[in-house]
Write a protein that holds these residues in place. Structure first.
Motif, PDB file in Angstrom:
ATOM      1  N   ILE A 271       0.861  -1.183   0.000  1.00 43.55           N
ATOM      2  CA  ILE A 271       0.000   0.000   0.000  1.00 43.55           C
ATOM      3  C   ILE A 271       0.893   1.227   0.000  1.00 43.55           C
ATOM      4  O   ILE A 271       1.788   1.356   0.845  1.00 43.55           O
TER       5      ILE A 271
ATOM      6  N   LEU B  92     -10.185   1.374   0.412  1.00 43.73           N
ATOM      7  CA  LEU B  92      -9.101   0.596   0.995  1.00 43.73           C
ATOM      8  C   LEU B  92      -9.459   0.125   2.404  1.00 43.73           C
ATOM      9  O   LEU B  92      -9.194  -1.027   2.771  1.00 43.73           O
TER      10      LEU B  92
ATOM     11  N   ILE C 253      -1.154  -1.128  -4.150  1.00 41.92           N
ATOM     12  CA  ILE C 253      -2.350  -0.291  -4.185  1.00 41.92           C
ATOM     13  C   ILE C 253      -1.931   1.141  -3.903  1.00 41.92           C
ATOM     14  O   ILE C 253      -1.429   1.445  -2.825  1.00 41.92           O
TER      15      ILE C 253
ATOM     16  N   SER D  53      -6.759   3.279  -5.574  1.00 39.61           N
ATOM     17  CA  SER D  53      -7.938   3.175  -4.719  1.00 39.61           C
ATOM     18  C   SER D  53      -7.996   4.409  -3.834  1.00 39.61           C
ATOM     19  O   SER D  53      -6.953   4.956  -3.452  1.00 39.61           O
TER      20      SER D  53
END
Length: 222
Positions: free
Chosen positions: A8, A46, A78, A41
């Motif tokens: 992330i 998320l 992401i 996202s």
């Protein structure tokens, strides 16, 4: 289930590694890594994904299988992007406003009771009925202090009640109450000097009133 991870990346390019285990999901800080595939996202989506991974085993298993079967096999990242429309929790906002107004009303009511209780407490040295009223006001203040969640204010209300008990010659109960408040204040990491001084002052009043009471009782017996 082996070690299955994805990354992330936030707005500032800080990287966190999310590892999917059989019974849990762990998120840890990670160093910058090269990745072949990146999806975007917004933060709300998320958070929904991470909550579903944490609480739903079947969903967690499906995501793990999808990550294992990916081509290419390089870690997926992401990338967080700002949402098109900011998410506002209006329900929580209404609750927060209600709590704020309740706090304002309780604080104002506490101030009125303090003024009224102080007046009756001053008259309680001369009239027993006023001492009774001051004690009842102290109990109401204590309930409000508990709702406000202020332990120091609760302790002060207990001391106000102790003054009323002294005026009504209930010395044993007043003694126990003062000692309890004093010991509780001393146990704090940073004892409140004002509260300790109040305990000492009311303790001195207790000793004085008790001596006067004992002399009056002895005088009546003779």
């Amino acid at each position: 289930m082996g070690k299955i991870s994805f990354y992330i990346s936030d707005y500032c390019a800080n990287i966190e590694q999310c590892t999917i285990h059989k019974n849990s999901v762990r998120i840890r800080k990670a160093h910058h890594t090269e990745y072949d595939e990146c999806i975007t996202s917004d933060p709300v989506q998320l958070v929904d994904l991470l909550l579903n991974l944490r609480f739903f085993p079947r969903f967690r298993l499906k995501i793990a299988n999808a990550l294992v079967g990916r081509v290419p096999s390089a870690p997926l990242t992401i990338q967080l992007i700002p949402p098109v429309k900011e998410h506002l929790d209006y329900h929580w906002g209404q609750r927060a406003v209600h709590m704020m107004w309740e706090l304002v009303e309780l604080t104002e009511l506490m101030a009125w009771l303090s003024t009224l209780g102080g007046a009756f407490s001053a008259l309680g040295d001369y009239q027993l009925a006023c001492a009774d009223t001051a004690g009842k006001i102290s109990l109401h203040q204590m309930k409000l202090a508990c709702r406000l969640g202020d332990p120091s204010l609760v302790a002060r209300c207990q001391l106000y009640l102790a003054i009323s008990l002294i005026q009504r010659a209930e010395f044993a109960t007043a003694k126990h109450l003062i000692q309890s408040v004093y010991r509780g204040a001393r146990k704090q990491k940073e004892p409140e000097t004002r509260l300790l001084k109040m305990c000492q002052g009311i303790w001195a009043k207790l000793r004085y009133e008790y001596d006067v009471h004992q002399r009056n009782v002895a005088r009546k017996k003779t």
